[in-house]
Design a protein around this motif. Structure first.
Motif, PDB file in Angstrom:
ATOM      1  N   LEU A 174       0.797  -1.229   0.000  1.00 27.04           N
ATOM      2  CA  LEU A 174       0.000   0.000   0.000  1.00 27.04           C
ATOM      3  C   LEU A 174       0.826   1.273   0.000  1.00 27.04           C
ATOM      4  O   LEU A 174       0.288   2.368  -0.203  1.00 27.04           O
ATOM      5  CB  LEU A 174      -0.940   0.007   1.220  1.00 27.04           C
ATOM      6  CG  LEU A 174      -1.916  -1.153   1.317  1.00 27.04           C
ATOM      7  CD1 LEU A 174      -2.743  -1.043   2.594  1.00 27.04           C
ATOM      8  CD2 LEU A 174      -2.805  -1.207   0.093  1.00 27.04           C
ATOM      9  N   GLY A 175       2.115   1.162   0.277  1.00 24.04           N
ATOM     10  CA  GLY A 175       2.955   2.345   0.348  1.00 24.04           C
ATOM     11  C   GLY A 175       2.722   3.180   1.597  1.00 24.04           C
ATOM     12  O   GLY A 175       3.105   4.336   1.652  1.00 24.04           O
ATOM     13  N   LEU A 176       2.103   2.602   2.605  1.00 24.95           N
ATOM     14  CA  LEU A 176       1.859   3.310   3.861  1.00 24.95           C
ATOM     15  C   LEU A 176       3.085   3.219   4.752  1.00 24.95           C
ATOM     16  O   LEU A 176       3.818   2.236   4.720  1.00 24.95           O
ATOM     17  CB  LEU A 176       0.663   2.702   4.599  1.00 24.95           C
ATOM     18  CG  LEU A 176      -0.684   2.800   3.895  1.00 24.95           C
ATOM     19  CD1 LEU A 176      -1.747   2.067   4.705  1.00 24.95           C
ATOM     20  CD2 LEU A 176      -1.077   4.239   3.697  1.00 24.95           C
ATOM     21  N   VAL A 177       3.272   4.251   5.574  1.00 17.69           N
ATOM     22  CA  VAL A 177       4.416   4.301   6.485  1.00 17.69           C
ATOM     23  C   VAL A 177       3.922   4.737   7.857  1.00 17.69           C
ATOM     24  O   VAL A 177       3.052   5.600   7.967  1.00 17.69           O
ATOM     25  CB  VAL A 177       5.485   5.292   5.990  1.00 17.69           C
ATOM     26  CG1 VAL A 177       6.645   5.376   6.959  1.00 17.69           C
ATOM     27  CG2 VAL A 177       5.964   4.910   4.605  1.00 17.69           C
ATOM     28  N   SER A 178       4.470   4.128   8.897  1.00 15.81           N
ATOM     29  CA  SER A 178       4.191   4.539  10.266  1.00 15.81           C
ATOM     30  C   SER A 178       5.479   4.396  11.066  1.00 15.81           C
ATOM     31  O   SER A 178       6.501   3.973  10.532  1.00 15.81           O
ATOM     32  CB  SER A 178       3.062   3.704  10.872  1.00 15.81           C
ATOM     33  OG  SER A 178       2.598   4.309  12.060  1.00 15.81           O
ATOM     34  N   GLN A 179       5.432   4.738  12.338  1.00 15.39           N
ATOM     35  CA  GLN A 179       6.644   4.669  13.152  1.00 15.39           C
ATOM     36  C   GLN A 179       6.301   4.341  14.590  1.00 15.39           C
ATOM     37  O   GLN A 179       5.152   4.384  14.999  1.00 15.39           O
ATOM     38  CB  GLN A 179       7.395   5.996  13.101  1.00 15.39           C
ATOM     39  CG  GLN A 179       6.628   7.155  13.715  1.00 15.39           C
ATOM     40  CD  GLN A 179       7.373   8.466  13.567  1.00 15.39           C
ATOM     41  OE1 GLN A 179       8.334   8.571  12.814  1.00 15.39           O
ATOM     42  NE2 GLN A 179       6.927   9.477  14.282  1.00 15.39           N
TER      43      GLN A 179
ATOM     44  N   ASN B 222       1.255   0.423  15.039  1.00 11.40           N
ATOM     45  CA  ASN B 222       0.857   1.662  14.369  1.00 11.40           C
ATOM     46  C   ASN B 222       0.633   1.441  12.879  1.00 11.40           C
ATOM     47  O   ASN B 222      -0.300   2.002  12.294  1.00 11.40           O
ATOM     48  CB  ASN B 222       1.899   2.755  14.599  1.00 11.40           C
ATOM     49  CG  ASN B 222       1.919   3.228  16.034  1.00 11.40           C
ATOM     50  OD1 ASN B 222       0.982   3.010  16.794  1.00 11.40           O
ATOM     51  ND2 ASN B 222       3.009   3.869  16.428  1.00 11.40           N
ATOM     52  N   LEU B 223       1.463   0.609  12.243  1.00  8.38           N
ATOM     53  CA  LEU B 223       1.280   0.314  10.828  1.00  8.38           C
ATOM     54  C   LEU B 223       0.001  -0.491  10.615  1.00  8.38           C
ATOM     55  O   LEU B 223      -0.756  -0.230   9.679  1.00  8.38           O
ATOM     56  CB  LEU B 223       2.480  -0.439  10.262  1.00  8.38           C
ATOM     57  CG  LEU B 223       2.409  -0.735   8.765  1.00  8.38           C
ATOM     58  CD1 LEU B 223       2.346   0.552   7.955  1.00  8.38           C
ATOM     59  CD2 LEU B 223       3.588  -1.585   8.334  1.00  8.38           C
ATOM     60  N   LYS B 224      -0.253  -1.447  11.481  1.00  5.00           N
ATOM     61  CA  LYS B 224      -1.480  -2.240  11.371  1.00  5.00           C
ATOM     62  C   LYS B 224      -2.703  -1.324  11.466  1.00  5.00           C
ATOM     63  O   LYS B 224      -3.650  -1.456  10.689  1.00  5.00           O
ATOM     64  CB  LYS B 224      -1.518  -3.303  12.472  1.00  5.00           C
ATOM     65  CG  LYS B 224      -2.721  -4.213  12.372  1.00  5.00           C
ATOM     66  CD  LYS B 224      -2.677  -5.299  13.423  1.00  5.00           C
ATOM     67  CE  LYS B 224      -3.927  -6.161  13.336  1.00  5.00           C
ATOM     68  NZ  LYS B 224      -3.947  -7.203  14.340  1.00  5.00           N
ATOM     69  N   GLU B 225      -2.675  -0.389  12.399  1.00  4.66           N
ATOM     70  CA  GLU B 225      -3.787   0.557  12.534  1.00  4.66           C
ATOM     71  C   GLU B 225      -3.928   1.420  11.275  1.00  4.66           C
ATOM     72  O   GLU B 225      -5.042   1.658  10.799  1.00  4.66           O
ATOM     73  CB  GLU B 225      -3.576   1.449  13.751  1.00  4.66           C
ATOM     74  CG  GLU B 225      -4.700   2.445  13.955  1.00  4.66           C
ATOM     75  CD  GLU B 225      -4.488   3.344  15.167  1.00  4.66           C
ATOM     76  OE1 GLU B 225      -5.413   4.115  15.460  1.00  4.66           O
ATOM     77  OE2 GLU B 225      -3.423   3.283  15.813  1.00  4.66           O
ATOM     78  N   ALA B 226      -2.803   1.861  10.714  1.00  4.56           N
ATOM     79  CA  ALA B 226      -2.839   2.668   9.496  1.00  4.56           C
ATOM     80  C   ALA B 226      -3.447   1.885   8.331  1.00  4.56           C
ATOM     81  O   ALA B 226      -4.245   2.418   7.557  1.00  4.56           O
ATOM     82  CB  ALA B 226      -1.437   3.158   9.139  1.00  4.56           C
ATOM     83  N   VAL B 227      -3.089   0.610   8.205  1.00  2.00           N
ATOM     84  CA  VAL B 227      -3.635  -0.234   7.140  1.00  2.00           C
ATOM     85  C   VAL B 227      -5.134  -0.431   7.348  1.00  2.00           C
ATOM     86  O   VAL B 227      -5.928  -0.345   6.400  1.00  2.00           O
ATOM     87  CB  VAL B 227      -2.892  -1.586   7.066  1.00  2.00           C
ATOM     88  CG1 VAL B 227      -3.622  -2.560   6.158  1.00  2.00           C
ATOM     89  CG2 VAL B 227      -1.457  -1.377   6.590  1.00  2.00           C
ATOM     90  N   GLU B 228      -5.546  -0.686   8.583  1.00  2.00           N
ATOM     91  CA  GLU B 228      -6.974  -0.865   8.873  1.00  2.00           C
ATOM     92  C   GLU B 228      -7.758   0.394   8.527  1.00  2.00           C
ATOM     93  O   GLU B 228      -8.844   0.317   7.936  1.00  2.00           O
ATOM     94  CB  GLU B 228      -7.163  -1.245  10.331  1.00  2.00           C
ATOM     95  CG  GLU B 228      -6.683  -2.646  10.645  1.00  2.00           C
ATOM     96  CD  GLU B 228      -6.600  -2.955  12.128  1.00  2.00           C
ATOM     97  OE1 GLU B 228      -6.679  -2.021  12.961  1.00  2.00           O
ATOM     98  OE2 GLU B 228      -6.427  -4.145  12.456  1.00  2.00           O
ATOM     99  N   LEU B 229      -7.226   1.566   8.866  1.00  2.00           N
ATOM    100  CA  LEU B 229      -7.888   2.833   8.548  1.00  2.00           C
ATOM    101  C   LEU B 229      -7.942   3.063   7.036  1.00  2.00           C
ATOM    102  O   LEU B 229      -8.936   3.561   6.504  1.00  2.00           O
ATOM    103  CB  LEU B 229      -7.192   3.996   9.249  1.00  2.00           C
ATOM    104  CG  LEU B 229      -7.366   4.045  10.765  1.00  2.00           C
ATOM    105  CD1 LEU B 229      -6.448   5.105  11.369  1.00  2.00           C
ATOM    106  CD2 LEU B 229      -8.817   4.310  11.140  1.00  2.00           C
TER     107      LEU B 229
END
Length: 71
Positions: A21-26, A36-43
């Motif tokens: 997805l090209g999403l990034v978290s930290q 945090n990445l899992k939450e970003a993907v879910e959102l």
């Protein structure tokens, strides 16, 4: 759904990248960055749906390498 994450350490932070997805978290720990990445993907899925998403089905191989730098 299954996705691929690559986590790197930059200074005091762990940076988590979702390859598909090209999403990034930290996070300050690997576990925090993963959560945090899992939450970003879910959102992301909640916002944009899952119709066009492809689940990870490939093997990811990471390796360090060097290249010669010309002068």
């Amino acid at each position: 759904m299954r996705f691929t994450a690559v986590i790197t350490k930059e200074g005091k932070w762990y940076i988590a990248h979702c390859v598909e997805l090209g999403l990034v978290s930290q996070g300050r720990t690997i576990e925090e960055a993963q959560a945090n990445l899992k939450e970003a993907v879910e959102l992301y899925i909640e916002s944009f749906g899952r119709e066009d998403l492809l689940e990870s089905s490939c093997e990811v191989i990471l390796y360090p390498f060097e290249v010669a730098m010309g002068e």
